[in-house]
Enzyme design. Structure first.
Site, PDB file in Angstrom:
ATOM      1  N   ASP A 205      -9.897  71.311  -2.763  1.00 45.18           N
ATOM      2  CA  ASP A 205     -11.031  70.942  -3.616  1.00 45.18           C
ATOM      3  C   ASP A 205     -10.853  69.523  -4.176  1.00 45.18           C
ATOM      4  O   ASP A 205     -11.795  68.940  -4.706  1.00 45.18           O
ATOM      5  CB  ASP A 205     -11.136  71.926  -4.806  1.00 45.18           C
ATOM      6  CG  ASP A 205     -12.344  72.843  -4.695  1.00 45.18           C
ATOM      7  OD1 ASP A 205     -13.243  72.539  -3.888  1.00 45.18           O
ATOM      8  OD2 ASP A 205     -12.386  73.851  -5.418  1.00 45.18           O
TER       9      ASP A 205
ATOM     10  N   LYS B  71     -17.753  81.130   2.124  1.00 48.51           N
ATOM     11  CA  LYS B  71     -16.571  80.349   2.500  1.00 48.51           C
ATOM     12  C   LYS B  71     -15.726  81.147   3.494  1.00 48.51           C
ATOM     13  O   LYS B  71     -15.242  80.602   4.486  1.00 48.51           O
ATOM     14  CB  LYS B  71     -15.744  79.974   1.259  1.00 48.51           C
ATOM     15  CG  LYS B  71     -16.377  78.833   0.476  1.00 48.51           C
ATOM     16  CD  LYS B  71     -15.773  78.640  -0.904  1.00 48.51           C
ATOM     17  CE  LYS B  71     -16.600  77.606  -1.675  1.00 48.51           C
ATOM     18  NZ  LYS B  71     -16.252  77.503  -3.085  1.00 48.51           N
TER      19      LYS B  71
ATOM     20  N   GLN C 125     -11.818  79.485  -7.151  1.00 48.48           N
ATOM     21  CA  GLN C 125     -13.251  79.389  -7.432  1.00 48.48           C
ATOM     22  C   GLN C 125     -13.485  79.218  -8.935  1.00 48.48           C
ATOM     23  O   GLN C 125     -12.999  80.008  -9.739  1.00 48.48           O
ATOM     24  CB  GLN C 125     -13.949  80.657  -6.909  1.00 48.48           C
ATOM     25  CG  GLN C 125     -15.457  80.609  -7.005  1.00 48.48           C
ATOM     26  CD  GLN C 125     -16.089  79.541  -6.109  1.00 48.48           C
ATOM     27  OE1 GLN C 125     -15.741  79.404  -4.950  1.00 48.48           O
ATOM     28  NE2 GLN C 125     -17.004  78.775  -6.677  1.00 48.48           N
TER      29      GLN C 125
END
Ligand code: NDP
Length: 296
Positions: A121, A54, A98
């Site tokens: 997200d 990422k 995460q």
């Protein structure tokens, strides 16, 4: 019939190039640089690889990347305090924590602490509610990537019969909402579905997000259907490690009209959509026009 292979790797490269172009324009015309903050707690090896990828992809499209690596024993209060700082930081337009988090941390509490406008997200309860009611939201990256590939392949999706196998909050449910938003007739199947094969055979669009290697076989696919395989499963075959999807590729590709391979299908689209979401968040934060074709 042999299915057309939907090349997610090439498609994702196109999305990243579009994002990079838009980022360059934002810098030139508005003096802005979109920024993504990624928070990793602990030492999960798979998570470390995801976070590294990422970071590299964020830099590659010209955005700012802020990495926060915290020890596994980080307290909930310290993690929430970091999120509060990132929420308040004008250089940060997107925040990603995460998952999975170490067991002593409450993921829901942590995710819901993120400012929904920075929740790239799309897991914050406000974004889930906005998506469910057909309003502008941040959309989870994996289903967004699937939707982009489907729109690109079919043009309009209205009226198509879609079956999503899997009802997780991160893939199955948002995928179904997005397909409904594009006026598909949507069925969500799961482990308690009766006669899964018959349900799947109704689908013009079949999305597999199950987490079971090669479970969806060719006899479950309607001739000519589009099959999107979200699954990422590591298996041992012939003494070697191999990555396979939730779809049995050979038998499904013999029946389907189009299919995403694993690897090289949905996977590469997820990071591309994370970048697209960060760009969208930056544009929205500054009241600028959103990038076309990169949102739901
Ligand atoms: P979850 O384990 O959270 O959900 C799996 C779903 O599949 C559940 O709803 C479950 O039903 C259903 N299911 C399990 N067994 C069966 C069965 N025998 N028949 C029908 N349905 C079944 O998984 P995720 O949604 O998180 O992930 C799904 C897959 O996608 C995994 O392989 C994962 O690795 C992959 N993935 C890939 C990403 C990418 O970037 N390409 C991103 C995220 C995930 P029930 O609810 O009834 O238990």
């Amino acid at each position: 019939m042999t299915a057309k292979v939907i090349d997610g790797k090439a498609f994702a490269a196109g999305v990243r190039a579009q994002v990079a172009e838009h980022v360059a324009r934002l810098k030139e015309e508005n003096g802005l640089q979109p920024g993504l903050a990624v928070v990793l707690v602990g030492e999960d090896p798979a998570s470390k690889v995801y976070v590294k990828n990422k970071h590299a992809s964020t830099i590659e499209v010209g955005m700012a990347s802020f990495e926060h690596r915290l020890p596994a024993e980080t307290s909930e209060a310290d993690l929430l305090a970091l999120i509060d700082r990132l929420n308040a930081d004008p250089k940060v337009h997107g925040i990603l924590v995460q998952l999975p988090l170490p067991g002593h941390l409450n993921s829901e509490l942590v995710i819901n602490r993120i400012n929904p406008a920075k929740d790239v997200d799309g897991f914050h309860i406000s974004n889930v509610g906005l998506l469910g009611t057909g309003q502008k939201s941040m959309v989870p990256c994996t289903p967004l990537g699937c939707l982009m590939m489907l729109r690109n392949h079919h043009g309009k999706l209205a009226g198509l019969e879609a079956v999503v196998v899997g009802r997780s909050n991160i893939v199955g449910k948002p995928m179904a909402q997005l397909l409904l938003g594009d006026s598909c007739t949507v069925t969500i199947a799961h482990s308690r579905t009766r006669d899964l094969a018959a349900v799947c055979r109704r689908a013009d669009i079949l999305v597999a997000a199950v987490g079971r290697p090669e479970m969806i076989t060719g006899d479950m696919v309607k001739p000519g259907a589009t099959v999107i395989d979200v699954g990422i499963n590591r298996i041992e075959r012939d003494g070697k490690g191999k990555l396979v999807g939730d779809v049995h590729y050979e038998s499904a590709a013999a029946v389907a009209g189009a299919i995403t391979p694993v690897p090289g299908g949905v996977g590469p689209m997820t990071i591309a959509c994370l970048l697209a979401n960060t760009l969208t968040a930056c544009c929205r934060a500054h009241g600028l026009a959103e990038p076309e074709g990169l949102t739901a």
